[in-house]
Write an enzyme that holds these catalytic residues in place. Sequence first.
Site, PDB file in Angstrom:
ATOM      1  N   PRO A  14       0.812  -1.217   0.000  1.00 22.80           N
ATOM      2  CA  PRO A  14       0.000   0.000   0.000  1.00 22.80           C
ATOM      3  C   PRO A  14       0.847   1.268   0.000  1.00 22.80           C
ATOM      4  CG  PRO A  14      -0.044  -1.060   2.144  1.00 22.80           C
ATOM      5  CD  PRO A  14       0.628  -2.008   1.214  1.00 22.80           C
ATOM      6  N   GLU A  15       0.389   2.248  -0.757  1.00 22.10           N
ATOM      7  CA  GLU A  15       1.031   3.560  -0.771  1.00 22.10           C
ATOM      8  C   GLU A  15       0.048   4.564  -0.170  1.00 22.10           C
ATOM      9  OE1 GLU A  15       2.941   4.502  -4.545  1.00 22.10           O
ATOM     10  OE2 GLU A  15       2.999   2.395  -5.092  1.00 22.10           O
ATOM     11  N   ARG A 124       3.307 -11.770   5.146  1.00 27.45           N
ATOM     12  CA  ARG A 124       4.764 -11.648   5.150  1.00 27.45           C
ATOM     13  C   ARG A 124       5.324 -11.170   6.498  1.00 27.45           C
ATOM     14  NH1 ARG A 124       7.036 -10.960  -0.010  1.00 27.45           N
ATOM     15  NH2 ARG A 124       8.999 -11.025   1.089  1.00 27.45           N
TER      16      ARG A 124
END
Length: 285
Positions: A14-15, A124
């Site tokens: 996500p940005e 992750r």
Amino acid sequence: MPCPPFKEWSCKLPELPEVETIRRELEPLIRGKTFAEPTLHMPSTIAYPSPEEFTAGLEGRTVKALARRGKYLFIDLDLGILTVHLRMTGNLLFSETGMPGENRFLRVTLPFIDGTALHYSDMRRFGRLWLTADQQELEQVVLKKVGPDILNDVSLAEFLELLGKRQKAKLKALLLDQNFVAGMGNIYTDECLYRCGLHPERAAGTLDRDKGEELYQAIQDVLADGIKYGGTTFRDYRNASGALGEFQEKLGVYGRKDDLCSCGTPIEKKVVAGRGTYYCPNCQK
Ligand SMILES: [Zn+2]
């Protein structure tokens, strides 16, 4: 049994626009709610303070508002600030029933006293949560190396001044550097450089004032578009009321290797600043 009502924000890398989308959608769902005792399925998800202090400190706190700087999401409490950074595969899920559903990568459950819950899962495991006492501790512990939010906290004059201090830096590397300005990631950086016709390897010091201004405007425009279309990288929502992020359909270069640019030149991909970078060799100088 009917499917429980969920709202899930599941993104890859996500940005700023994705985190802002989460902030806007999550805030009305949890504002005014009071946390019950959290469950840490993976205590190392808590970056600060200790898992025990986190649990004790969050219980009984009430959500006031949600804020954001770059890719950091802040849940402002009546006492203290809960910070979330999703990193690569972090995923927030709000559940009306409190249950997380089928969730293999559940790391932290943050229940509210009304029976609803916020769940944090992460395949992750790079995402982190922090609980700090106040803004001062937040700045010291979490945001020491995080620059100003590029959308909300950097004027054109400030951007040009920052750019002037980093003459030799390549534009792609510079915009990805969260210490320089916070919020840009791989996708939006490629898109904004494409929009203003700048090569990702061009040195910041070679931009005149007009080109610097064009770059600033392209950044503002591409981020605003990303937010308008609900982000790029959301994979799925489990709630029918959540629309899929649509910005991926608006991308000019990112993920489009060998597609033709509007100028007729095939889009190229190369590694710049350690990241797969898409650009038009004809339009971007
Ligand atoms: Zn082109």
